[in-house]
Design a protein around this motif. Structure first.
Motif, PDB file in Angstrom:
ATOM      1  N   LEU A 191      45.239  27.398  48.825  1.00  0.00           N
ATOM      2  CA  LEU A 191      45.345  28.711  48.175  1.00  0.00           C
ATOM      3  C   LEU A 191      43.984  29.185  47.662  1.00  0.00           C
ATOM      4  O   LEU A 191      43.692  30.390  47.691  1.00  0.00           O
ATOM      5  N   GLN A 192      43.152  28.266  47.222  1.00  0.00           N
ATOM      6  CA  GLN A 192      41.797  28.655  46.811  1.00  0.00           C
ATOM      7  C   GLN A 192      41.000  29.162  48.006  1.00  0.00           C
ATOM      8  O   GLN A 192      40.250  30.141  47.906  1.00  0.00           O
ATOM      9  N   ARG A 193      41.176  28.505  49.134  1.00  0.00           N
ATOM     10  CA  ARG A 193      40.487  28.940  50.356  1.00  0.00           C
ATOM     11  C   ARG A 193      40.971  30.326  50.773  1.00  0.00           C
ATOM     12  O   ARG A 193      40.177  31.184  51.164  1.00  0.00           O
ATOM     13  N   MET A 194      42.272  30.555  50.676  1.00  0.00           N
ATOM     14  CA  MET A 194      42.815  31.869  50.998  1.00  0.00           C
ATOM     15  C   MET A 194      42.287  32.925  50.033  1.00  0.00           C
ATOM     16  O   MET A 194      41.968  34.058  50.433  1.00  0.00           O
ATOM     17  N   GLY A 195      42.167  32.575  48.756  1.00  0.00           N
ATOM     18  CA  GLY A 195      41.682  33.519  47.752  1.00  0.00           C
ATOM     19  C   GLY A 195      40.270  33.990  48.042  1.00  0.00           C
ATOM     20  O   GLY A 195      39.950  35.174  47.857  1.00  0.00           O
ATOM     21  N   ILE A 196      39.407  33.083  48.513  1.00  0.00           N
ATOM     22  CA  ILE A 196      38.038  33.468  48.884  1.00  0.00           C
ATOM     23  C   ILE A 196      38.072  34.487  50.014  1.00  0.00           C
ATOM     24  O   ILE A 196      37.337  35.478  50.003  1.00  0.00           O
ATOM     25  N   GLY A 197      38.940  34.244  50.998  1.00  0.00           N
ATOM     26  CA  GLY A 197      39.073  35.188  52.111  1.00  0.00           C
ATOM     27  C   GLY A 197      39.550  36.550  51.659  1.00  0.00           C
ATOM     28  O   GLY A 197      39.057  37.584  52.128  1.00  0.00           O
ATOM     29  N   LEU A 198      40.495  36.574  50.721  1.00  0.00           N
ATOM     30  CA  LEU A 198      41.009  37.849  50.200  1.00  0.00           C
ATOM     31  C   LEU A 198      39.923  38.630  49.467  1.00  0.00           C
ATOM     32  O   LEU A 198      39.831  39.857  49.594  1.00  0.00           O
ATOM     33  N   PHE A 199      39.089  37.921  48.706  1.00  0.00           N
ATOM     34  CA  PHE A 199      37.998  38.582  47.995  1.00  0.00           C
ATOM     35  C   PHE A 199      36.991  39.175  48.979  1.00  0.00           C
ATOM     36  O   PHE A 199      36.462  40.278  48.761  1.00  0.00           O
ATOM     37  N   LEU A 200      36.724  38.456  50.066  1.00  0.00           N
ATOM     38  CA  LEU A 200      35.787  38.958  51.080  1.00  0.00           C
ATOM     39  C   LEU A 200      36.287  40.252  51.710  1.00  0.00           C
ATOM     40  O   LEU A 200      35.489  41.112  52.100  1.00  0.00           O
ATOM     41  N   HIS A 201      37.605  40.430  51.813  1.00  0.00           N
ATOM     42  CA  HIS A 201      38.156  41.660  52.390  1.00  0.00           C
ATOM     43  C   HIS A 201      37.833  42.883  51.521  1.00  0.00           C
ATOM     44  O   HIS A 201      37.685  43.993  52.041  1.00  0.00           O
ATOM     45  N   ILE A 202      37.742  42.681  50.227  1.00  0.00           N
ATOM     46  CA  ILE A 202      37.338  43.783  49.335  1.00  0.00           C
ATOM     47  C   ILE A 202      35.918  44.220  49.681  1.00  0.00           C
ATOM     48  O   ILE A 202      35.619  45.419  49.815  1.00  0.00           O
ATOM     49  N   ILE A 203      35.034  43.233  49.843  1.00  0.00           N
ATOM     50  CA  ILE A 203      33.631  43.520  50.183  1.00  0.00           C
ATOM     51  C   ILE A 203      33.529  44.188  51.546  1.00  0.00           C
ATOM     52  O   ILE A 203      32.770  45.156  51.725  1.00  0.00           O
ATOM     53  N   ILE A 204      34.317  43.714  52.515  1.00  0.00           N
ATOM     54  CA  ILE A 204      34.272  44.256  53.880  1.00  0.00           C
ATOM     55  C   ILE A 204      34.582  45.743  53.899  1.00  0.00           C
ATOM     56  O   ILE A 204      33.850  46.550  54.487  1.00  0.00           O
ATOM     57  N   MET A 205      35.692  46.124  53.246  1.00  0.00           N
ATOM     58  CA  MET A 205      36.100  47.528  53.311  1.00  0.00           C
ATOM     59  C   MET A 205      35.185  48.417  52.470  1.00  0.00           C
ATOM     60  O   MET A 205      35.020  49.604  52.787  1.00  0.00           O
ATOM     61  N   THR A 206      34.567  47.856  51.451  1.00  0.00           N
ATOM     62  CA  THR A 206      33.575  48.632  50.683  1.00  0.00           C
ATOM     63  C   THR A 206      32.358  48.923  51.554  1.00  0.00           C
ATOM     64  O   THR A 206      31.862  50.060  51.607  1.00  0.00           O
ATOM     65  N   ILE A 207      31.886  47.893  52.268  1.00  0.00           N
ATOM     66  CA  ILE A 207      30.746  48.066  53.176  1.00  0.00           C
ATOM     67  C   ILE A 207      31.106  49.017  54.314  1.00  0.00           C
ATOM     68  O   ILE A 207      30.296  49.879  54.706  1.00  0.00           O
ATOM     69  N   ALA A 208      32.320  48.895  54.854  1.00  0.00           N
ATOM     70  CA  ALA A 208      32.761  49.771  55.949  1.00  0.00           C
ATOM     71  C   ALA A 208      32.768  51.229  55.497  1.00  0.00           C
ATOM     72  O   ALA A 208      32.378  52.128  56.254  1.00  0.00           O
ATOM     73  N   SER A 209      33.196  51.470  54.267  1.00  0.00           N
ATOM     74  CA  SER A 209      33.226  52.840  53.736  1.00  0.00           C
ATOM     75  C   SER A 209      31.818  53.404  53.585  1.00  0.00           C
ATOM     76  O   SER A 209      31.550  54.555  53.973  1.00  0.00           O
TER      77      SER A 209
END
Length: 604
Positions: free
Chosen positions: A410-428
């Motif tokens: 679950l900690q590993r999944m949480g890191i991935g979820l946080f990275l998705h926030i960064i991805i869509m911010t950069i994409a925008s």
């Protein structure tokens, strides 16, 4: 001594050969058996991504569909691809077993691929070519042409429903949880599984996409079809090395019985001691090679299903193990829900991200980069991150946490979820910059090429691969690992269902946002002309969704309780069996002695 060694060589996890006989560890399973499975998956990924990576381009350029329609057709099909595994998992666990369902489904898969290749090859099965800038001015595909093309796609989707949930589970089944060395290998299996299959993905996103764009769609689809046929043959060639699990009945039926029984006994008082609940004898589990699970306090209302009533009705009386299996599958649902939003982000790779690439400068000297090939950077990034994670990150973190995995799933999944926030911010922010360049070049209204290199999109693709190395690998391992032993295929299908729902959610959001933003005379965020659109707003909206979803994940993950290790549970069961048998033998000896004393007294 030789007899004891021979007994120890047999697997202890209940796996058998195709005839149902126990298998020797030295003869079957392990990495040797997995090699045949992994080779299949490499070619299967090549076939799947050879279609999905560039599908939005084919729908736009060859079938003349607009941005929203083509994107939704892609995500609806991909959604179906990832939802049908529920059916395949059910049939495998309840009826034919994973091996036979996989074989049947792979043949259906190959039929769909073959029909799809014909549909892009025969001129009568596609509309005439059109070079108009606005696809709305081109002749649309006929109903018959659409039926053939999408019929092939959905036949293919039906086939993947039987292969996807079972192939990775078959691979994991080749390792015995009760043999320390094999159990250690299994911890790395899913990392290297993802590493291996993404070689097929990388080939599809580079070589096949280039062939489709520059040589022809016939060859671009024929190659992965041929590769799939070869891989099925390789999988079948490894049959004599595989370990198999016997079907244990419908997991849905067993879960439904627990829920119904708990509701029917809603007013029944729960005993304070869990040992007073109904459970099968230890001998019953040992004899059938099944796994007993002790009662847990979570989801306590379901324990009513195991309260003793004297009834033999399976819809009224369930065992504690049956109740706990149901709890395990239900306990994972909040985690499953938390993965829907990031799965929606993944859906953008082969739709809007690729559409963005078609508007940019793709030239590198005389070579033109196919827009869909940028997805190859997702693969490369993931391959690198998986190796670094498995070789270095896990070892470093293991010293601190004492966890064999380094950090929890679950900690590993949480890191991935946080990275998705960064991805869509950069994409925008990237899209905002692309639109500003389009305005400077005066190509907003005519939808012309923007004088900006396609590599401007590279950060969002690379980070998506990094996020996958954390989230997607952890997700498939989590749902496999946390599922009960008799429901592993269903557990694996959870990780695929989230991708399916994510794609359907992508279609819903794209259509809804497109419709709402065009109301009252507004221009709209998503148009056929991306230079006049506002994908930057759309991606910012996704970033906000990811933030909200991340906090939801933190809440549900804090309350999640991991299930006990199967091997640990079996050790407890073995000890309890020894104690029970010792007591029985003592009781028999005591009874015999008492009988002899009585007999002696009678004689005297």
């Amino acid at each position: 001594m030789a007899i004891e060694e021979g007994i120890e060589d047999y697997t202890q996890d209940g796996t058998v050969d195709l005839k149902g006989n126990p298998v020797r560890r030295s003869k079957r399973g392990g990495w040797r058996a997995c090699s045949f499975v992994v080779v299949y998956e490499v070619f299967e990924r090549m076939a799947y991504y050879g279609i999905s990576s560039n599908l939005v381009v084919y729908l736009t350029e060859k079938l003349h569909q607009g941005t929203v329609q083509s994107s939704n057709n892609v995500t609806n099909w991909v959604g179906t691809i990832w939802v049908t595994p529920i059916l395949g998992a059910y049939l495998a666990d309840a009826h034919l077993g994973r091996y036979w369902i996989f074989v049947i489904a792979s043949i259906i898969y190959l039929m769909g691929m073959s029909l799809l290749t014909l549909s892009v090859s025969i001129p009568g099965l596609k509309p005439p070519p059109c070079n108009q800038a606005n696809v709305g001015d081109c002749k649309e595909a006929s109903t018959f042409q659409l039926v053939v093309f999408f019929g092939a796609l959905y036949i293919l989707a039906l086939g993947t429903g039987g292969t996807k949930p079972n192939i990775s589970t078959i691979g994991a089944d080749q390792f015995d949880d009760f043999e320390p060395k094999e159990k250690a290998h299994k911890l790395s299996f899913f990392n290297w599984w993802m590493f291996s299959i993404f070689f097929g993905t990388l080939f599809a996103n580079t070589v096949l996409v280039y062939i489709q764009d520059n040589v022809g769609w016939t060859l671009g689809y024929a190659l992965p079809t041929l590769g799939l046929a070869i891989s099925i043959g390789i999988f079948l060639a490894g049959t004599r090395f595989y370990r198999h699990r016997v079907p244990t009945g419908s997991p849905f039926t067993r879960m439904a019985r627990v829920i119904v029984a708990a509701l029917r006994k809603w007013n029944v008082r729960l005993p304070s001691d869990p040992k007073e609940l109904y459970e099968l004898d230890l001998e019953e589990y040992a004899k059938k090679g099944k796994f007993r699970i002790d009662s847990t306090p979570s989801w306590r209302f379901l324990n009513r299903a195991a309260v003793k009533t004297g009834s033999t009705d399976p819809w009224l009386q369930c065992s504690v193990t049956q109740v706990e299996e149901t709890k395990q599958m239900l306990r994972m649902l909040p985690i499953l829900i938390a993965t829907f939003i990031p799965s929606t982000m993944i859906a953008q790779i082969n739709t809007l991200f690729v559409k963005q690439g078609t508007t940019l400068d793709r030239a590198v000297g005389s070579f033109k980069i196919p827009p869909a090939s940028l997805a190859g950077f997702v693969t490369i990034s993931m391959l690198v991150c998986v190796v670094l994670y498995d070789r270095y990150f896990v070892k470093i973190m293991r010293r601190w946490t004492k966890n064999p995995r380094g950090i929890t799933l679950l900690q590993r999944m949480g890191i991935g979820l946080f990275l998705h926030i960064i991805i869509m911010t950069i994409a925008s922010l990237t899209e905002r910059y692309r639109l500003s360049v389009a305005k400077e070049n005066g190509v907003v209204q005519n939808g012309g090429k923007v004088h900006l290199t396609i590599f401007a999109l590279l950060p969002q693709f690379v980070l998506m691969g990094t996020a996958d190395a954390f989230l997607e690998v952890a997700k498939i391992e989590f749902f496999y690992d946390q599922a009960p032993e008799s429901m592993k295929s269903l557990g694996t299908s959870y990780s695929m269902t989230t991708l399916g729902i994510g794609n359907f959610l992508s279609s819903l959001l794209l259509s809804t946002v497109s419709h709402i933003t065009q109301q009252h005379g507004h221009q709209g965020w998503i148009l056929n002309n991306l230079n006049a659109s506002h994908l930057d707003y759309y991606y910012a909206f996704f970033a906000i969704l990811n933030i909200l979803n991340f906090f939801f994940f933190l809440v549900v993950s804090r309350s999640y309780v991991y299930k006990a290790e199967v091997s640990d549970s079996m050790e407890v069961l073995t000890e309890e069996l020894k104690i029970t048998r010792l007591r029985e033998s003592r009781h028999e000896v005591s009874g015999t002695q008492d009988h002899r004393m009585i007999h002696t007294e009678e004689e005297s």
